[in-house]
Design an enzyme around this catalytic site. Sequence first.
Site, mmCIF file in Angstrom:
data_model
loop_
_atom_site.group_PDB
_atom_site.id
_atom_site.type_symbol
_atom_site.label_atom_id
_atom_site.label_comp_id
_atom_site.label_asym_id
_atom_site.label_seq_id
_atom_site.Cartn_x
_atom_site.Cartn_y
_atom_site.Cartn_z
ATOM 1 N N GLU A 48 0.857 -1.191 0.000
ATOM 2 C CA GLU A 48 0.000 0.000 0.000
ATOM 3 C C GLU A 48 0.896 1.245 0.000
ATOM 4 O OE1 GLU A 48 -2.307 0.542 3.631
ATOM 5 O OE2 GLU A 48 -3.817 1.708 2.567
ATOM 6 N N LYS A 119 -9.813 1.639 -2.291
ATOM 7 C CA LYS A 119 -10.021 1.146 -0.919
ATOM 8 C C LYS A 119 -11.440 1.473 -0.476
ATOM 9 C CE LYS A 119 -7.427 1.364 3.457
ATOM 10 N NZ LYS A 119 -6.218 1.972 4.047
ATOM 11 N N CYS A 161 -5.563 -3.149 2.627
ATOM 12 C CA CYS A 161 -5.278 -2.997 4.058
ATOM 13 C C CYS A 161 -6.495 -3.089 4.967
ATOM 14 C CB CYS A 161 -4.502 -1.703 4.277
ATOM 15 S SG CYS A 161 -3.581 -1.790 5.829
HETATM 16 N N1 LIG Z 1 -3.438 1.358 6.062
HETATM 17 C C1 LIG Z 1 -4.389 0.837 6.751
HETATM 18 O O1 LIG Z 1 -5.510 0.684 6.312
HETATM 19 C C2 LIG Z 1 -4.022 0.407 8.135
HETATM 20 C C3 LIG Z 1 -4.960 -0.619 8.716
HETATM 21 C C4 LIG Z 1 -4.572 -1.012 10.088
HETATM 22 O O2 LIG Z 1 -3.498 -0.731 10.561
HETATM 23 C C5 LIG Z 1 -5.538 -1.762 10.873
HETATM 24 O O3 LIG Z 1 -5.248 -2.002 12.050
HETATM 25 O O4 LIG Z 1 -6.597 -2.137 10.362
#
Ligand SMILES: NC(=O)CCC(=O)C(=O)O
Length: 290
Positions: A48, A119, A161
């Site tokens: 990412e 996302k 993510c």
């Molecule tokens: N970049 C993100 O979306 C981080 C996601 C994350 O750390 C989580 O705990 O969920």
Amino acid sequence: MAKVLSQKLKVALVQLAATADKAKNLSRVKEHVLKAASNGAQLVVLPECFNSPYSVAAFPQYAESIPSGETTTFLSSLARETAIYLIGGSIPERDEQGKLFNTSLSFSPTGELIAKHRKVHLFDIDIPGKIKFKESEVLTGGNKVTVFNIPPFGKVGLAICYDIRFPELAMIAARNEGAFAMIYPGAFNTTTGPLHWELLARARAVDNQFYVLVCSPARDLTSGYHAYGYSMVTDPNAHVLAKAGEDEEIIYAELVPGVIEEARAGIPVTAQRRFDVYTNVADSAKTSAL
Ligand SMILES: NC(=O)CCC(=O)C(=O)O
């Protein structure tokens, strides 16, 4: 019955030490992708925000148009040059209306753009004394599930993510679309990473009995956001096939046909689902105490 993964696939995850210098990031990506391809990888995943800092302040500054921007062109040429499937982590995108997204682009071995995922679930969290992050201050969430074909292997699902915390995307990819893997470019952090990163990757694998790939940037304690690292590949039984440490490195794994079908035959949760009981999980009126 046709297998969901039709032949062996060697994958590589590039745990890049992303910096604030876009040109340097792109040149490092090129080195790593050339190396992964020369080591036989047929599909390479980037993390990412691999070409920018992971920060709300940086997103507007680093955002590019798609497909006319520099990074789209770069990724397309690199996929073509190496003749691999390239899952281009994510980059900040600016659309024609000026809205910003956290967007992942994937390319075929001929350099064709074959998937674009924005996302869906924005990373808005606040754990007092530990971490506060609010993507929604500048980003807009995407509004679709992304699944695409990578011939001759089969289909993959893709999300970014924080999307991994929402099991629906992986479930739709596996169950409705017949994907053999879910790929998550990600950047967990040193608070939530130790708690949930591996747990979530293995959970999505075991929920759906398919492969899960999670690719993080390397950890950099001098940057504003401390990415967790530990990129990994898990198989349909939630065995970890490959796992990085905290520093920059490439990890490799072989995804093998038959393992998904074997896992699903042994523990047939896919066929045992009771959608007559939980017809619509968003509809709380269907629950009852007695
Ligand atoms: N970049 C993100 O979306 C981080 C996601 C994350 O750390 C989580 O705990 O969920």
